[in-house]
Design an enzyme around this catalytic site. Sequence first.
Site, PDB file in Angstrom:
ATOM      1  CG  ASP A 142     -14.652  -0.046   8.509  1.00  0.00           C
ATOM      2  OD1 ASP A 142     -13.986   0.855   9.051  1.00  0.00           O
ATOM      3  OD2 ASP A 142     -14.777  -1.184   8.992  1.00  0.00           O
ATOM      4  CB  ILE A 143     -10.703  -2.943   6.208  1.00  0.00           C
ATOM      5  CG1 ILE A 143      -9.983  -1.911   5.334  1.00  0.00           C
ATOM      6  CG2 ILE A 143     -10.158  -4.337   5.928  1.00  0.00           C
ATOM      7  CD1 ILE A 143      -8.501  -1.789   5.634  1.00  0.00           C
ATOM      8  CG  ASN A 193      -3.317  -5.270  12.499  1.00  0.00           C
ATOM      9  OD1 ASN A 193      -2.466  -5.109  11.635  1.00  0.00           O
ATOM     10  ND2 ASN A 193      -4.206  -4.335  12.785  1.00  0.00           N
ATOM     11  CG  HIS A 211       0.456  -4.374  14.577  1.00  0.00           C
ATOM     12  ND1 HIS A 211      -0.783  -3.794  14.601  1.00  0.00           N
ATOM     13  CD2 HIS A 211       0.526  -5.136  15.699  1.00  0.00           C
ATOM     14  CE1 HIS A 211      -1.432  -4.157  15.691  1.00  0.00           C
ATOM     15  NE2 HIS A 211      -0.658  -4.976  16.376  1.00  0.00           N
ATOM     16  CD  GLU A 250     -10.300  -0.784  11.358  1.00  0.00           C
ATOM     17  OE1 GLU A 250     -11.014  -1.502  12.071  1.00  0.00           O
ATOM     18  OE2 GLU A 250      -9.328  -0.143  11.799  1.00  0.00           O
ATOM     19  NE  ARG A 286     -16.839   0.564 -13.081  1.00  0.00           N
ATOM     20  CZ  ARG A 286     -17.049   1.539 -13.954  1.00  0.00           C
ATOM     21  NH1 ARG A 286     -16.557   2.750 -13.695  1.00  0.00           N
ATOM     22  NH2 ARG A 286     -17.734   1.320 -15.052  1.00  0.00           N
TER      23      ARG A 286
END
Length: 325
Positions: A165-166, A173, A178, A208, A228
């Site tokens: 998850d980002i 945004n 966007h 995301e 990684r």
Amino acid sequence: MSVQKRLGRELRPVLVFLNGDLFAAPIPLERQQIILGRSLEADIRINDPKASRLHASITLEQNTETGETTYIIKDLNSRNGTFLNGHRIEKEILQNGDKITIGKHILKFELLDEIDQEYQKQIRRLLSHDELTGLLSSRSFFSELRREIARSSAEKRPVCVLMIDIDHFKKVNDTYGHLTGSKTLEEIGVCISSVLRSGDVAARFGGEEFAAFLLDANLAQGIIAAERIRKTIEETNFSVIRHGKKSDSFHRITVSIGVACFPTDSTDPIELVEMADSALYRAKREGRNRVCTYREITEEELRQPLPPRRDMTESFLQDKTEETD
């Protein structure tokens, strides 16, 4: 494989799934005989409790005098029967366009030229892949994971699941717009794919959130791969879009990753993803931009060598149709 000709076109026999996890997938009939069923031994696996383990067969028969090829479908004494165009059958000759029903699954028998086959493949790709990143959709990811868990269970090989998850994606945004956000998602998909080995699978779950599973990877190897990915994304300069075009500016972003492993954490694909997701949220709580596992890795697991890689050059039929019972 049998080839027929019509108006100068070479036509090849395929089965196209009209529903289910393999919806729109064209499966070429490349052998003299194809077995359909839910068993691991079936050539075309049908993930349906109403399908028998070895449910039906399709056999190619060729008239040596006329050269004419026919395709014979035969029910293999299945519990719930094989249906052709709505009628239960024991043995019939297949005609172009016939619809075969096994359990809840419907397959269409077709003779396709190269253009038709490519068209079917493109439809399948559009349905099974995320349009923005080119990675698998969440539905296709679960389908592939179930298939690989079934295979890995039979071969006693581990599989690691990663949930990604980002971190603070809303800020991207809000700060850059966007268009930059969409470009960032696309580039993160590239970052994840660049780290994975051949045969490993990545998907965008929506928004995301991303996922991946690693074949023949124990928990220690899963942690290494996750690190990684995390480091690659942390060190990447992500594009900034201004006035609809890529600018000279860039921005940085990080991800949090959760890891769970089959079979040590769970033997159920859905539960395995839930465990990796739980580890992901622990990574969020502990400060983001880090990798967390569902449970603590043991010293013994740290010393375990990576299992030998399974031969990835398997038949199209097995790679594209195997599903769990």
